[in-house]
Design a protein around this motif. Structure first.
Motif, PDB file in Angstrom:
ATOM      1  N   ALA A  84      -1.873 -10.998  -5.167  1.00 28.65           N
ATOM      2  CA  ALA A  84      -0.615 -10.293  -4.862  1.00 28.65           C
ATOM      3  C   ALA A  84      -0.895  -9.015  -4.078  1.00 28.65           C
ATOM      4  CB  ALA A  84       0.133  -9.971  -6.148  1.00 28.65           C
ATOM      5  N   ARG A  85      -1.943  -8.297  -4.452  1.00 32.38           N
ATOM      6  CA  ARG A  85      -2.282  -7.055  -3.735  1.00 32.38           C
ATOM      7  C   ARG A  85      -2.795  -7.349  -2.331  1.00 32.38           C
ATOM      8  NH1 ARG A  85      -3.955  -5.324  -9.055  1.00 32.38           N
ATOM      9  NH2 ARG A  85      -6.106  -5.951  -8.683  1.00 32.38           N
ATOM     10  N   ASP A 110       0.086  -8.472   0.171  1.00 33.33           N
ATOM     11  CA  ASP A 110       1.149  -7.484   0.366  1.00 33.33           C
ATOM     12  C   ASP A 110       1.105  -6.875   1.757  1.00 33.33           C
ATOM     13  OD1 ASP A 110       3.358  -5.921  -0.439  1.00 33.33           O
ATOM     14  OD2 ASP A 110       2.026  -4.242  -0.899  1.00 33.33           O
ATOM     15  N   GLY A 111      -0.061  -6.603   2.302  1.00 35.71           N
ATOM     16  CA  GLY A 111      -0.165  -5.992   3.622  1.00 35.71           C
ATOM     17  C   GLY A 111      -0.277  -6.993   4.753  1.00 35.71           C
ATOM     18  N   GLU A 114       3.108 -11.098   3.973  1.00 35.54           N
ATOM     19  CA  GLU A 114       3.482 -12.099   2.985  1.00 35.54           C
ATOM     20  C   GLU A 114       3.791 -11.392   1.676  1.00 35.54           C
ATOM     21  OE1 GLU A 114       0.928 -16.019   3.969  1.00 35.54           O
ATOM     22  OE2 GLU A 114      -0.227 -14.351   3.150  1.00 35.54           O
ATOM     23  N   GLN A 115       4.384 -12.132   0.754  1.00 29.42           N
ATOM     24  CA  GLN A 115       4.650 -11.566  -0.559  1.00 29.42           C
ATOM     25  C   GLN A 115       4.492 -12.637  -1.620  1.00 29.42           C
ATOM     26  OE1 GLN A 115       8.662 -10.163  -0.706  1.00 29.42           O
ATOM     27  NE2 GLN A 115       9.494 -11.993   0.225  1.00 29.42           N
ATOM     28  N   ALA A 169       7.026 -12.353   4.218  1.00 33.23           N
ATOM     29  CA  ALA A 169       7.873 -11.218   3.786  1.00 33.23           C
ATOM     30  C   ALA A 169       9.112 -11.120   4.643  1.00 33.23           C
ATOM     31  CB  ALA A 169       7.095  -9.931   3.855  1.00 33.23           C
TER      32      ALA A 169
END
Length: 98
Positions: free
Chosen positions: A45-46, A49-50, A53-54, A98
């Motif tokens: 997940a971390r 994030d950048g 995508e999520q 995202a």
């Protein structure tokens, strides 16, 4: 890159891009415990994030009363705080743009 050269977290992330999965499903696929699979998903997940995508999480749900307002969405609680049932569906994870 060959399958054997990819890390477990990268393989989990790729699997979650293909289709949603629960911790138990990931554990069976990657020869892990459900708890270890959940820890890997937390790291995934971390990292996504950048990357545009999520990680999306469908929360755990009580099969008896439908309660789904659990505090920790990643972990499967042992019982429902509303009806005290232990029949709790696992959370489901997926990775989407995202």
């Amino acid at each position: 890159m060959r399958e054997a050269e990819r890390t477990t977290r990268r393989r989990i992330a790729d699997a979650l891009r293909e289709e949603p999965a629960t911790p138990s499903e990931l554990a069976a696929t990657f020869d892990l415990t459900p708890e270890a699979a959940t820890r890997h998903v937390e790291h995934v997940a971390r990292s996504v994030d950048g990357d545009g995508e999520q990680l999306l999480v469908a929360p755990p749900v009580c099969r008896e009363c439908g309660f789904e307002e659990f505090d920790d969405l990643l972990n499967r609680p042992s019982r429902c705080p509303e009806c005290k049932s232990e029949a709790i569906e696992e959370p489901t994870f997926t990775i989407e743009p995202a």
